[in-house]
Write a protein that holds these residues in place. Structure first.
Motif, PDB file in Angstrom:
ATOM      1  N   ASP A 154       4.458  -2.191  11.392  1.00 55.10           N
ATOM      2  CA  ASP A 154       5.708  -1.450  11.477  1.00 55.10           C
ATOM      3  C   ASP A 154       5.672  -0.584  12.740  1.00 55.10           C
ATOM      4  O   ASP A 154       4.913   0.377  12.811  1.00 55.10           O
ATOM      5  CB  ASP A 154       5.835  -0.583  10.215  1.00 55.10           C
ATOM      6  N   THR A 156       7.625   1.527  13.906  1.00 59.90           N
ATOM      7  CA  THR A 156       8.044   2.928  13.828  1.00 59.90           C
ATOM      8  C   THR A 156       6.849   3.835  13.547  1.00 59.90           C
ATOM      9  O   THR A 156       6.913   5.027  13.840  1.00 59.90           O
ATOM     10  CB  THR A 156       9.113   3.143  12.735  1.00 59.90           C
ATOM     11  N   LEU A 157       5.742   3.264  13.008  1.00 55.61           N
ATOM     12  CA  LEU A 157       4.555   4.105  12.791  1.00 55.61           C
ATOM     13  C   LEU A 157       4.033   4.614  14.131  1.00 55.61           C
ATOM     14  O   LEU A 157       3.675   5.788  14.266  1.00 55.61           O
ATOM     15  CB  LEU A 157       3.463   3.312  12.074  1.00 55.61           C
ATOM     16  N   ALA A 160       6.477   7.094  15.520  1.00 56.94           N
ATOM     17  CA  ALA A 160       6.350   8.375  14.836  1.00 56.94           C
ATOM     18  C   ALA A 160       5.187   9.167  15.422  1.00 56.94           C
ATOM     19  O   ALA A 160       5.292  10.378  15.659  1.00 56.94           O
ATOM     20  CB  ALA A 160       6.145   8.168  13.338  1.00 56.94           C
ATOM     21  N   VAL A 175      -3.568   5.327  15.206  1.00 54.82           N
ATOM     22  CA  VAL A 175      -2.611   4.597  14.368  1.00 54.82           C
ATOM     23  C   VAL A 175      -2.801   3.083  14.502  1.00 54.82           C
ATOM     24  O   VAL A 175      -3.088   2.397  13.522  1.00 54.82           O
ATOM     25  CB  VAL A 175      -1.159   4.992  14.713  1.00 54.82           C
ATOM     26  N   PRO A 178      -6.662   1.706  13.576  1.00 51.22           N
ATOM     27  CA  PRO A 178      -7.000   1.696  12.138  1.00 51.22           C
ATOM     28  C   PRO A 178      -6.182   0.659  11.366  1.00 51.22           C
ATOM     29  O   PRO A 178      -6.685   0.069  10.412  1.00 51.22           O
ATOM     30  CB  PRO A 178      -6.643   3.110  11.678  1.00 51.22           C
ATOM     31  N   LEU A 179      -4.931   0.415  11.780  1.00 49.95           N
ATOM     32  CA  LEU A 179      -4.094  -0.511  11.022  1.00 49.95           C
ATOM     33  C   LEU A 179      -4.446  -1.968  11.300  1.00 49.95           C
ATOM     34  O   LEU A 179      -4.242  -2.826  10.436  1.00 49.95           O
ATOM     35  CB  LEU A 179      -2.613  -0.251  11.318  1.00 49.95           C
ATOM     36  N   ARG A 257      -2.402  -2.107   2.671  1.00 49.78           N
ATOM     37  CA  ARG A 257      -1.990  -1.092   3.626  1.00 49.78           C
ATOM     38  C   ARG A 257      -0.672  -1.437   4.298  1.00 49.78           C
ATOM     39  O   ARG A 257       0.166  -0.581   4.499  1.00 49.78           O
ATOM     40  CB  ARG A 257      -3.067  -0.911   4.678  1.00 49.78           C
ATOM     41  N   VAL A 260       2.371  -0.680   2.195  1.00 49.68           N
ATOM     42  CA  VAL A 260       2.749   0.721   2.175  1.00 49.68           C
ATOM     43  C   VAL A 260       3.524   1.080   3.429  1.00 49.68           C
ATOM     44  O   VAL A 260       4.524   1.774   3.386  1.00 49.68           O
ATOM     45  CB  VAL A 260       1.485   1.608   2.068  1.00 49.68           C
ATOM     46  N   GLY A 261       3.064   0.531   4.561  1.00 52.22           N
ATOM     47  CA  GLY A 261       3.682   0.866   5.838  1.00 52.22           C
ATOM     48  C   GLY A 261       5.149   0.520   5.870  1.00 52.22           C
ATOM     49  O   GLY A 261       5.943   1.262   6.443  1.00 52.22           O
TER      50      GLY A 261
ATOM     51  N   ALA C  91       8.239   6.094   8.084  1.00 54.69           N
ATOM     52  CA  ALA C  91       7.099   5.797   8.973  1.00 54.69           C
ATOM     53  C   ALA C  91       5.903   6.680   8.685  1.00 54.69           C
ATOM     54  O   ALA C  91       5.257   7.197   9.590  1.00 54.69           O
ATOM     55  CB  ALA C  91       7.515   5.899  10.450  1.00 54.69           C
ATOM     56  N   LEU C  92       5.586   6.858   7.420  1.00 53.03           N
ATOM     57  CA  LEU C  92       4.387   7.631   7.070  1.00 53.03           C
ATOM     58  C   LEU C  92       3.160   6.759   7.298  1.00 53.03           C
ATOM     59  O   LEU C  92       3.185   5.566   6.994  1.00 53.03           O
ATOM     60  CB  LEU C  92       4.457   8.071   5.603  1.00 53.03           C
ATOM     61  N   PHE C  93       2.091   7.357   7.850  1.00 54.76           N
ATOM     62  CA  PHE C  93       0.890   6.569   8.149  1.00 54.76           C
ATOM     63  C   PHE C  93       0.190   6.192   6.847  1.00 54.76           C
ATOM     64  O   PHE C  93      -0.282   7.071   6.117  1.00 54.76           O
ATOM     65  CB  PHE C  93      -0.055   7.360   9.044  1.00 54.76           C
ATOM     66  N   PRO C  94       0.096   4.889   6.552  1.00 62.05           N
ATOM     67  CA  PRO C  94      -0.466   4.484   5.261  1.00 62.05           C
ATOM     68  C   PRO C  94      -1.971   4.745   5.180  1.00 62.05           C
ATOM     69  O   PRO C  94      -2.529   4.789   4.090  1.00 62.05           O
ATOM     70  CB  PRO C  94      -0.180   2.983   5.206  1.00 62.05           C
ATOM     71  N   HIS C  95      -2.625   4.917   6.333  1.00 60.10           N
ATOM     72  CA  HIS C  95      -4.075   5.096   6.320  1.00 60.10           C
ATOM     73  C   HIS C  95      -4.472   6.573   6.326  1.00 60.10           C
ATOM     74  O   HIS C  95      -5.641   6.887   6.454  1.00 60.10           O
ATOM     75  CB  HIS C  95      -4.703   4.367   7.497  1.00 60.10           C
ATOM     76  N   GLU C 136       0.733   5.847  -0.786  1.00 58.63           N
ATOM     77  CA  GLU C 136       1.224   4.800  -1.694  1.00 58.63           C
ATOM     78  C   GLU C 136       1.409   5.302  -3.125  1.00 58.63           C
ATOM     79  O   GLU C 136       2.046   4.631  -3.922  1.00 58.63           O
ATOM     80  CB  GLU C 136       0.287   3.590  -1.659  1.00 58.63           C
ATOM     81  N   ARG C 143       8.038  10.947  -0.672  1.00 60.96           N
ATOM     82  CA  ARG C 143       7.783  10.457   0.687  1.00 60.96           C
ATOM     83  C   ARG C 143       8.779  11.077   1.665  1.00 60.96           C
ATOM     84  O   ARG C 143       8.425  11.452   2.774  1.00 60.96           O
ATOM     85  CB  ARG C 143       7.930   8.938   0.739  1.00 60.96           C
TER      86      ARG C 143
END
Lengths: 263, 298, 357
Positions: A154, A156-157, A160, A175, A178-179, A257, A260-261, C91-95, C136, C143
Motif C-alpha cells: 500500500d 499510502t503507507l 504517510a 516502512v 520491514p514490509l 501484515r 492489515v495494511g 495508512a497505519l503502519f501494520p508492523h 490489526e 483506527r
C-alpha cells in the motif's frame, strides 16, 4: 469436498512423496541391496560421515550457496525496487527481459554460456565463478518474489511516513524494508536451495578445483544405486523441508501484515 | 523519488549484461567457429593486436559449418525430434495429471490449502538429482516396482523400464509436476466461486461445470504451466542421462556430451543456438503475445 | 513568520494539475485563515483529493503557487512541509503498534518526552492505554482515531483530511463528526477536509468549497451555498431542488423575470448573467414551494409521499413540467391536496433564484 477430490489429492501426494519415502526408508536399510530389507540400521550414515570427499563437497556447496544467495538477494531486491519505483526509464523492458532469461533458459545453455565467458575472459574457474553463476541464476527469482510484494504494498503507507517528516532513506528503512522483509527472506531461501540443488550449471562453471555436493553425488549415482547416497539424500530432503516450512511460515506472516495494511 | 529509484537498476543491469547478455553473444560467436585442438579449443580467436586486419580475418573465418553439420546429420535431427516429442508428450501427461490435482487443491477447505501448497512445493525445492535418483531404485529390473509386481504375480519376469523412453517420461512427469500444478492452482483458487454456483444453478452437472466454466477460465494457468515445463524439459540433461538408455538422445544431453566428452565447443554452442531458435524464443514470444491477446479480447 | 493576521494560513493561487491530457485541478485559488475548518465538497473524480495531495506535496502543480503562512511550498518534499495528512485508508503502519505509529513523526524527541506526547495525543482522541495494541486488533473507529492522533503529533499548521469518516458506519460517523469539530475548535488548527457527503460538509465546515471537474465553482458557508447557489451543479449537490428551464424576459437590478413553460416568474438575480433574452434556469427548493388557492401558476397533484416528518408532493403544471413540493406533515384529514387536487402554487420570488442554463 468430493470423494473424487480426496482421491485425486491422495494419489497426487502419493506420487510426489512415494519415491522420496522409498529413498528415505532404504537409507536405514542394513543391507546394501536396495530391494531387500535387511533390518533397520544407521550404518550408511556412519559411512556418509566418514566420506571426506562428500563432506568436503557439501561444505563447498554450502559456502557457494550462502554467497550466491546473498549476492542474488541484494541485486534482485535492487532490481525489483528499480522496476517498481523507477517509472518508465530507458531500457526498462530490456532490463526486465534480461532478468527473466536465466529463469526460463534450459540450464545447459546458461551453463555453457557462462563457461565460455569465463574461459574467454581468462577467469580462473572455481568458487568465485560458481558464486557468480548461481547468483545470476537466483537474481531473477528474487526480483520476481520481491517485486510481487512491492506491487501489493500500500503506497499510502510510504506517503504517510514522508508526510510525518521521514526523508526517503528513513521511509525505506522504517516502512518499506520491514514490509518487504518476508519476501526478501523467502527469496534468499529460494536462491540458497537453487544453488544447493544445481548440478548442470555448476558442472560448467566449476573448474577442476571445486566440486559441489550435486556434482559429487552425480558422479556416484552414475555408478548405480548406493545406500550411502540414500543417506545423503535423506539429510538433504530433511534440510530442504525445514527451509520450505520456514519460508511458508515467513510468507504467511507477510500475508497477514499486508492484509492489515490495506484493511 | 523516481530518478534515484531507477539508479538502483545500474548494478543489477551491469551484472546481467556481463553474465547473461555477453555470454549469450559469445555462444553465438563460438557456434560459428571451428573446433580446434588448442586452448581455448576453437578457432578463430580474435587477435586484438592485429587491428582492423585481425577483425576482418576473424570475421571471414566465421561460418555456418556447425549448423550444416547439425542439420545434415541424422543423429542430431533425431535428437531434436526426440526432445520435442518427449517434452511434448510429458507436457500433455502433466496437464492431464496436474489439472485435476490443482482443481482438487483449489476446492479443498481453505485451512488445508497452505499446507497442500507447501506439500507440493517441498519436492519442487528438493534436489532434482535426488528425485531422479529415487526412480532408479524403483524402475531398475531388480528394483522395487519389479519386485512388488513379481511378488503379486502380475508379471513373471523383471520389467525392463529403466533405460527406455518410458522411464524418461516417468522422470519428466515426476520432476515437473509442481511446475504444472502451482500455476494452475494459482489461477483456479482465484476463480470466483459464484461462477461455478451460477453454472450449477443453471442446471450444469459437476463435470459440465468443470468443462464449461473452470477449465476455460483456468487456461492462463495451463498455458503458464505448459511453458514452465516444456522449455526446460527440451533442454533437460539429468533425467535422460540417468533414466534413459544410450539411445535416448535429448538436446540437453547432446550438448553436454559434445562439450564434456567430445570437447567440441563450437558444436555444443551450435546446439544451444538451435535449441534457443527452435524452442525457447518462439515459445516465450508466443506466451507474450498470448497474454496481450487475452487483455484485449476480454 | 505567521501571526501577522493578514497572511492566510494556506494560500492557493491559480493551482493547476494535469495528468496527461486530463485536467485534475484547474486554476484553483483559495485562501484559508488560521483555525478555519474548510471542506472540499464534490463527487468522486472532481479533483478534490488531488488538490489535497498537491498541498501535502505528493504531487507538484503544473501551474500556480501554494503557500503556507506565506512560504512558497514549491520544491519542498512532503517530509519538509508544515502540513500533515490523514489518509482515507488511514495508512497505519501494520508492523508498528499504536504508540509506534503515533510517535513515528517525533523521532527527535527523547524517550520520556515521546511517551508523554503519545499519552497526551491518545487522551485527546479518547484512546487511553492503547499504546501497545497492534493495529490489526483495532476496530474501524479506533483506527480512525489513531490515524488522527498520528497526524496531529507534529502539530501541523494545516491538517488535511481525506474522507476521514468515509470508512465508518453511519451512526459512528455522526458521533465522530461532533468530536472532530470539537477537537478542531480546541486545537485551533486549520482543517482541510475532503468529502463527497454534503450533509457532512454542512455539519462540520466553517466554509465549503464545491469542486466540479477540477474547478472550484463556489466557496461559502453552508447557508450561502444552500440558499444562494451559483450554478445548477451547486444547487443540486447540496439538496433537492426544482430546476425550471426558461428564458430571461426582463431584468431590473437584482431581480429578473423568467418566462417558463407555465408562465412568467420573478426571481433573485445577482450579477448580470444570464442577460435579457438568454436561456436560464430558475431554481427553487421544494420546501419553498407553497400550495395555495391564490393567483399563482396552476397545477395538479399527481403523487403524495408521506415521509414521516414531511410530506412530498409531485405537481404537474399545465405545460407538463413536474415540480416537487415538500412541507411539514400536519395531521389533517381529509387531505385537501390529495392526488388529483387542482391547486395554485405560491412561489416566493425571494426563494426563486436565477441561474445559468
Amino acid at each position: 469436498m468430493s470423494h473424487f477430490g480426496r482421491i485425486t489429492l491422495g494419489l497426487g501426494l502419493a506420487f510426489l512423496y512415494g519415491p522420496i519415502l522409498v529413498l528415505v526408508a532404504f537409507s536405514f536399510n542394513a543391507s546394501a541391496l536396495v530391494t531387500v530389507w535387511g533390518g533397520f540400521s544407521t550404518r550408511w550414515y556412519g559411512v556418509l560421515f566418514a566420506d571426506g570427499a562428500l563432506l568436503a563437497a557439501a561444505l563447498v556447496s554450502l559456502r557457494v550457496a550462502l554467497a550466491a544467495a546473498a549476492l542474488a538477494t541484494l541485486f534482485g531486491t535492487l532490481a525489483a525496487l528499480a522496476l517498481d519505483r523507477g517509472g518508465r526509464f530507458p531500457g526498462r523492458s530490456a532490463f526486465a527481459g534480461l532478468l527473466y532469461v536465466p529463469m526460463v533458459m534450459p540450464e545447459v545453455i546458461t551453463g555453457l554460456a557462462l563457461l565460455l565467458l569465463f574461459v574467454g575472459t581468462g577467469l580462473e574457474r572455481g568458487l568465485v565463478t560458481l558464486v557468480v553463476a548461481h547468483a545470476t541464476l537466483g537474481l531473477g527469482f528474487i526480483a520476481v518474489i520481491v517485486g510481487a510484494r512491492l506491487k501489493g504494498l500500500d503506497h499510502t503507507l510510504e506517503e504517510a511516513a514522508a508526510d510525518l517528516g521521514a526523508g526517503p532513506l528513513r521511509v525505506f528503512a522504517t516502512v518499506t524494508l520491514p514490509l518487504i522483509a518476508p519476501a526478501v527472506a523467502a527469496g534468499f531461501l529460494l536462491a540458497f536451495t537453487l544453488s544447493l540443488d544445481d548440478l548442470v550449471i555448476a558442472s560448467f562453471a566449476a573448474g577442476p578445483g571445486a566440486t559441489t555436493l550435486p556434482m559429487r553425488l552425480y558422479s556416484q549415482v552414475r555408478l548405480g544405486v548406493n545406500p550411502e547416497i540414500n543417506a545423503a539424500s535423506t539429510l538433504l530432503v530433511g534440510g530442504v523441508t525445514l527451509i520450505v516450512l520456514g519460508a511458508s511460515w515467513l510468507s504467511a506472516c507477510g500475508g497477514i501484515r499486508s492484509d492489515v495494511g490495506t484493511g | 523519488m523516481k530518478r534515484p529509484a531507477r539508479l538502483l537498476a545500474v548494478v543489477p543491469a551491469l551484472w546481467l549484461a556481463a553474465f547473461v547478455l555477453v555470454p549469450a553473444l559469445i555462444v553465438l560467436k563460438i557456434s560459428l567457429s571451428a573446433a580446434a585442438t588448442a586452448q581455448p579449443p576453437y578457432l578463430p580467436v580474435l587477435d586484438w593486436s592485429a587491428g582492423p586486419v585481425g577483425w576482418s580475418s576473424f570475421l571471414e573465418a566465421l561460418d555456418f559449418t556447425n549448423f550444416e553439420t547439425l542439420l545434415g546429420d541424422a543423429l542430431y535431427r533425431d535428437a531434436a525430434l526426440q526432445s520435442l516429442w518427449l517434452a511434448g508428450l510429458a507436457t500433455l501427461i502433466l496437464a492431464l495429471i496436474g489439472t485435476p490435482l490443482a482443481h482438487a487443491m483449489a476446492r479443498s477447505p481453505k485451512r488445508w490449502q497452505p499446507l497442500l501448497v507447501a506439500l507440493v512445493i517441498v519436492p519442487f525445492w528438493t534436489s532434482f538429482l535426488i528425485r531422479t535418483y529415487a526412480w532408479i531404485a524403483i524402475l531398475k529390473p531388480e528394483g522395487l516396482l519389479s519386485a512388488v509386481l513379481l511378488r503379486l504375480g502380475l508379471i513373471d519376469r523383471p520389467l525392463e523400464i529403466l533405460g527406455t523412453q518410458a522411464a524418461v517420461l516417468v522422470g519428466l512427469t515426476y520432476a515437473y509436476l509442481p511446475f504444472m500444478v502451482l500455476p494452475l492452482y494459482a489461477v483456479m483458487v482465484r476463480l470466483d466461486p459464484s461462477l461455478r454456483e451460477a453454472a450449477a444453478d443453471l442446471g450444469a452437472s459437476p463435470i459440465r461445470v468443470f468443462w464449461s466454466v473452470t477449465l476455460p477460465l483456468a487456461r492462463p494457468g495451463l498455458a503458464a504451466g505448459a511453458l514452465l515445463c516444456f522449455v526446460p524439459m527440451v533442454g533437460e540433461f539429468i533425467i535422460p542421462d540417468l533414466l534413459g538408455g544410450s539411445d535416448t538422445l535429448m538436446l540437453g544431453r547432446v550438448l553436454w556430451s559434445e562439450f564434456f566428452s567430445n570437447r567440441d565447443w563450437p558444436l555444443a554452442s551450435a546446439v544451444a543456438i538451435l535449441m534457443l531458435a527452435l524452442v525457447v524464443v518462439p515459445l516465450v514470444l508466443l506466451r507474450e503475445s498470448g497474454t496481450s491477446d487475452r487483455d484485449t479480447v476480454r | 513568520m505567521g501571526g501577522t493576521g493578514s497572511t492566510p494560513r494556506l494560500d492557493l493561487t491559480g493551482v493547476t494539475k494535469r495528468f496527461g491530457d486530463s485536467v485534475a485541478v484547474a486554476d484553483v485559488s483559495l485562501a484559508l485563515a488560521a483555525g478555519e475548518f474548510f471542506c472540499l465538497l464534490g463527487p468522486s473524480g472532481c479533483g478534490k483529493s488531488t488538490l489535497l495531495r498537491l498541498v501535502a506535496g505528493f504531487e507538484a502543480p503544473n501551474l500556480g503557487v501554494i503557500r503556507v503562512d506565506g512560504q512558497d511550498m514549491a520544491g519542498l518534499p512532503p517530509h519538509r512541509r508544515p502540513v500533515n495528512i490523514m489518509f482515507q485508508s488511514y495508512a497505519l503502519f501494520p508492523h508498528k503498534d499504536v504508540a509506534g505509529n503515533i510517535a513515528y513523526g517525533l523521532p527527535d524527541l527523547g524517550r520520556a518526552d515521546r511517551t508523554g506526547r503519545v499519552r497526551d495525543l491518545l487522551a485527546r482522541v479518547r484512546l487511553e492505554n492503547f499504546e501497545n495494541r497492534r493495529i490489526e486488533t483495532l476496530s474501524g473507529g479506533q483506527r480512525q482515531r489513531v490515524a488522527l492522533a498520528r497526524a496531529l503529533a507534529r502539530e501541523p499548521g494545516v491538517l488535511l483530511l481525506d474522507e476521514p469518516l468515509g470508512a465508518l458506519d453511519r451512526g459512528l460517523r455522526e458521533e465522530t463528526q461532533g468530536e472532530l469539530r470539537a477537537l478542531q475548535r480546541r486545537l485551533g488548527i486549520t482543517f482541510v477536509m475532503v468529502t463527497h457527503d454534503p450533509g457532512e460538509a454542512m455539519a462540520l465546515a466553517d466554509r465549503i468549497g464545491v469542486m466540479d471537474r477540477g474547478r472550484l465553482v463556489q466557496v461559502g458557508d453552508a447557508a450561502t451555498l444552500y440558499e444562494r447557489p451559483a450554478t445548477r451543479f451547486v444547487a443540486s449537490l447540496l439538496g433537492d431542488v426544482n430546476l425550471i428551464p426558461g428564458r430571461v424576459a426582463g431584468r431590473d437590478g437584482d431581480w429578473a423575470v423568467v418566462q417558463t413553460g407555465f408562465g412568467p416568474l420573478r426571481a433573485r438575480a445577482p450579477g448580470t448573467m444570464p442577460g435579457e433574452g438568454e436561456a436560464a434556469t430558475l431554481a427553487i427548493r421544494p420546501e419553498r414551494v407553497g400550495l395555495g388557492a391564490g393567483t399563482g401558476p396552476a397545477g395538479t397533484v399527481t403523487e403524495v409521499t408521506f415521509l414521516g416528518e414531511r410530506i412530498r408532493r409531485r405537481i404537474r403544471m399545465e405545460d407538463g413540467t413536474l415540480l416537487r413540493a415538500s412541507m411539514p406533515a400536519v395531521a389533517q384529514a381529509p387531505d385537501p391536496h390529495g392526488v388529483g387536487a387542482a391547486i395554485r402554487l405560491d412561489l416566493d420570488p425571494e426563494a426563486c433564484r436565477l441561474l445559468p442554463a
